[in-house]
Motif scaffolding. Structure first.
Motif, PDB file in Angstrom:
ATOM      1  N   ILE A  42      68.815-130.289 -48.225  1.00 26.54           N
ATOM      2  CA  ILE A  42      69.400-129.102 -48.217  1.00 26.54           C
ATOM      3  C   ILE A  42      70.405-129.483 -49.507  1.00 26.54           C
ATOM      4  N   ALA A  43      71.281-129.915 -49.656  1.00 27.27           N
ATOM      5  CA  ALA A  43      71.664-129.640 -51.283  1.00 27.27           C
ATOM      6  C   ALA A  43      70.981-130.073 -52.236  1.00 27.27           C
ATOM      7  N   GLU A  44      69.455-130.758 -51.893  1.00 26.30           N
ATOM      8  CA  GLU A  44      69.015-131.035 -53.201  1.00 26.30           C
ATOM      9  C   GLU A  44      68.733-129.747 -53.724  1.00 26.30           C
ATOM     10  N   CYS A  45      67.600-129.447 -52.406  1.00 25.91           N
ATOM     11  CA  CYS A  45      66.807-127.699 -52.091  1.00 25.91           C
ATOM     12  C   CYS A  45      67.872-126.582 -53.152  1.00 25.91           C
ATOM     13  N   ALA A  46      69.325-126.794 -53.131  1.00 23.32           N
ATOM     14  CA  ALA A  46      69.992-125.742 -53.057  1.00 23.32           C
ATOM     15  C   ALA A  46      70.280-126.127 -54.690  1.00 23.32           C
ATOM     16  N   LYS A  47      69.995-127.172 -55.209  1.00 24.20           N
ATOM     17  CA  LYS A  47      69.995-127.452 -56.514  1.00 24.20           C
ATOM     18  C   LYS A  47      68.876-126.583 -57.345  1.00 24.20           C
ATOM     19  N   LEU A  48      68.085-126.994 -57.094  1.00 20.50           N
ATOM     20  CA  LEU A  48      67.069-125.867 -57.403  1.00 20.50           C
ATOM     21  C   LEU A  48      66.505-124.491 -57.346  1.00 20.50           C
ATOM     22  N   LEU A  49      67.599-124.070 -57.126  1.00 21.87           N
ATOM     23  CA  LEU A  49      67.273-122.348 -56.571  1.00 21.87           C
ATOM     24  C   LEU A  49      67.854-121.701 -58.034  1.00 21.87           C
TER      25      LEU A  49
ATOM     26  N   ARG B 133      62.206-121.807 -51.065  1.00 23.98           N
ATOM     27  CA  ARG B 133      63.105-121.016 -51.681  1.00 23.98           C
ATOM     28  C   ARG B 133      63.553-119.404 -51.176  1.00 23.98           C
ATOM     29  N   VAL B 134      62.792-119.509 -50.936  1.00 26.14           N
ATOM     30  CA  VAL B 134      63.093-117.469 -49.377  1.00 26.14           C
ATOM     31  C   VAL B 134      63.604-117.629 -48.439  1.00 26.14           C
ATOM     32  N   ASN B 135      63.512-119.086 -48.046  1.00 28.19           N
ATOM     33  CA  ASN B 135      63.847-119.387 -46.245  1.00 28.19           C
ATOM     34  C   ASN B 135      65.333-119.934 -46.587  1.00 28.19           C
ATOM     35  N   LEU B 136      65.470-120.800 -48.306  1.00 25.17           N
ATOM     36  CA  LEU B 136      67.024-121.055 -48.024  1.00 25.17           C
ATOM     37  C   LEU B 136      67.775-119.377 -48.290  1.00 25.17           C
ATOM     38  N   GLU B 137      67.276-119.484 -49.770  1.00 24.86           N
ATOM     39  CA  GLU B 137      67.931-117.743 -49.884  1.00 24.86           C
ATOM     40  C   GLU B 137      68.522-117.326 -48.261  1.00 24.86           C
ATOM     41  N   ARG B 138      67.491-116.916 -47.990  1.00 25.81           N
ATOM     42  CA  ARG B 138      68.306-116.653 -46.499  1.00 25.81           C
ATOM     43  C   ARG B 138      68.939-117.034 -46.065  1.00 25.81           C
ATOM     44  N   ALA B 139      68.757-117.931 -45.898  1.00 24.74           N
ATOM     45  CA  ALA B 139      70.623-118.819 -44.459  1.00 24.74           C
ATOM     46  C   ALA B 139      71.325-118.868 -45.161  1.00 24.74           C
ATOM     47  N   ILE B 140      71.128-118.535 -46.648  1.00 23.90           N
ATOM     48  CA  ILE B 140      72.624-119.053 -47.246  1.00 23.90           C
ATOM     49  C   ILE B 140      73.292-117.979 -46.382  1.00 23.90           C
ATOM     50  N   LEU B 192      65.886-123.072 -36.684  1.00 22.90           N
ATOM     51  CA  LEU B 192      65.642-122.174 -35.946  1.00 22.90           C
ATOM     52  C   LEU B 192      64.629-121.344 -37.021  1.00 22.90           C
ATOM     53  N   SER B 193      64.930-120.787 -38.033  1.00 24.65           N
ATOM     54  CA  SER B 193      63.544-120.325 -38.708  1.00 24.65           C
ATOM     55  C   SER B 193      62.534-121.694 -38.913  1.00 24.65           C
ATOM     56  N   ARG B 194      62.404-122.253 -38.867  1.00 23.69           N
ATOM     57  CA  ARG B 194      60.937-123.034 -38.854  1.00 23.69           C
ATOM     58  C   ARG B 194      60.475-123.010 -37.063  1.00 23.69           C
ATOM     59  N   ALA B 195      61.292-123.203 -36.383  1.00 20.47           N
ATOM     60  CA  ALA B 195      60.659-123.207 -35.160  1.00 20.47           C
ATOM     61  C   ALA B 195      59.966-122.121 -34.646  1.00 20.47           C
ATOM     62  N   GLU B 196      61.154-120.308 -35.524  1.00 17.53           N
ATOM     63  CA  GLU B 196      60.493-118.982 -35.070  1.00 17.53           C
ATOM     64  C   GLU B 196      58.891-118.658 -35.748  1.00 17.53           C
ATOM     65  N   LYS B 197      59.168-119.770 -36.759  1.00 12.49           N
ATOM     66  CA  LYS B 197      57.646-119.003 -37.651  1.00 12.49           C
ATOM     67  C   LYS B 197      56.389-120.208 -36.587  1.00 12.49           C
ATOM     68  N   ALA B 198      57.120-121.318 -36.107  1.00  8.90           N
ATOM     69  CA  ALA B 198      55.836-122.210 -35.919  1.00  8.90           C
ATOM     70  C   ALA B 198      55.578-121.203 -34.455  1.00  8.90           C
ATOM     71  N   ALA B 199      56.391-120.772 -33.182  1.00  4.08           N
ATOM     72  CA  ALA B 199      56.030-120.167 -32.658  1.00  4.08           C
ATOM     73  C   ALA B 199      55.637-119.117 -32.840  1.00  4.08           C
ATOM     74  N   ALA B 200      55.684-117.978 -33.774  1.00  2.00           N
ATOM     75  CA  ALA B 200      54.356-116.600 -34.126  1.00  2.00           C
ATOM     76  C   ALA B 200      53.271-117.884 -34.196  1.00  2.00           C
ATOM     77  N   ARG B 201      53.181-118.284 -35.424  1.00  2.00           N
ATOM     78  CA  ARG B 201      51.667-118.899 -35.348  1.00  2.00           C
ATOM     79  C   ARG B 201      50.750-119.044 -33.996  1.00  2.00           C
TER      80      ARG B 201
END
Lengths: 79, 202
Positions: A42-49, B133-140, B192-201
């Protein structure tokens, strides 16, 4: 070392390597090593944002109005 | 061509643009905005998680920049200086709103709920390779504000704990503790987001 003991020092070892004892626990405990791997990932991915979006043009319009109002700028140059 | 590009195309460096902006040159103000708007806006957006607020804060950050630019002496890079100024604008805004940043009562002792979960199951549950990137941004964006701010400052923007502690008025241990909790929370959200995506598939 138990999982609970490792858990107490977790914040310190994610960004470092941990002691020999902590490493030994991680080498034998799948749950804890998965957790550490996830947190480091997670920390590595955040650095790439990177910054992706520009603000709306109205942001500059607002700044320009305020600059004029406050008298912070002089006349515009011509190129 | 944007003003920023025009100025740079005319052979003017950012350093020269800063010097002229200090004298009130309108185009150089605009050029500096053009060069740094994306990074400042992204910082504000990630910290507050709301477009309208992020735009207001971007505006405020640049206005403060222009008010204070004469005090910039070049001890640090201009972008570092501007960025720090923008962080302070956001933190000041959050304090005014009364949002909790970091609870000063927090200790480094992780809460039980943050510990390793024994019912994780197979290694398929490891996140490796699954974050984009998208799911990490959403989670943040979904993080509680206090966690989000520390995570963005440390893991996204690269500030050290001592810098964060100074900016937020908390201890270094507190900053580390909050960062850890933020990452733990993100891990849950991403799974959670990954599990939801898997369930939707299915």
């Amino acid at each position: 070392m138990t999982c609970a003991e490792l858990q107490k020092v977790l914040p310190y070892i994610i960004d470092g390597n941990g002691t020999e004892e902590e490493q030994a626990h991680l080498a034998t405990c799948q749950v804890c090593s998965d957790l550490v791997a996830d947190l480091r990932y997670i920390a590595e991915c955040a650095k790439l944002l990177v910054p992706m979006e520009d603000p709306s043009p109205r942001v500059w319009d607002g700044i320009e109005k305020s600059l004029d109002r406050e008298g912070l700028t002089k006349a515009r140059r011509t190129f | 061509m944007t003003i920023a590009k025009k100025i740079l195309a005319n052979g003017m460096s950012e350093h020269e643009a800063i010097d002229l902006a200090k004298q009130g040159d309108a185009e150089c103000f605009e050029a500096l905005y053009g060069l740094h708007k994306r990074r400042v806006y992204s910082l504000c957006l990630r910290m507050v998680g709301n477009t309208a607020e992020a735009e207001d804060l971007t505006q405020e950050a640049f206005l403060q920049l222009y008010r204070k630019i004469s005090t910039f002496r070049g001890e640090s890079a201009f972008s570092t200086w501007l960025h720090r100024l923008a962080v302070n604008v956001v933190l000041m805004h959050l304090r005014k709103k009364g949002l909790p940043e970091v609870s000063l009562e927090e200790t480094l002792e992780p809460q039980q709920e943050d510990g390793p979960k024994k019912d994780i199951g197979t290694r398929d549950n490891v996140l490796a390779g699954s974050i984009d990137r998208v799911n990490l941004e959403r989670a943040i964006e979904s993080l509680p504000p206090g966690y989000r701010i520390i995570f963005v400052l440390h893991d996204v923007e690269g500030y050290e704990h001592n810098e964060i502690a100074e900016m937020m008025g908390c201890s270094i241990g507190n900053s580390k503790s909050q960062l850890h909790k933020a990452r733990m929370k993100l891990r849950d959200l991403l799974k959670l987001s990954r599990a939801e995506k898997a369930a939707a598939r299915r």
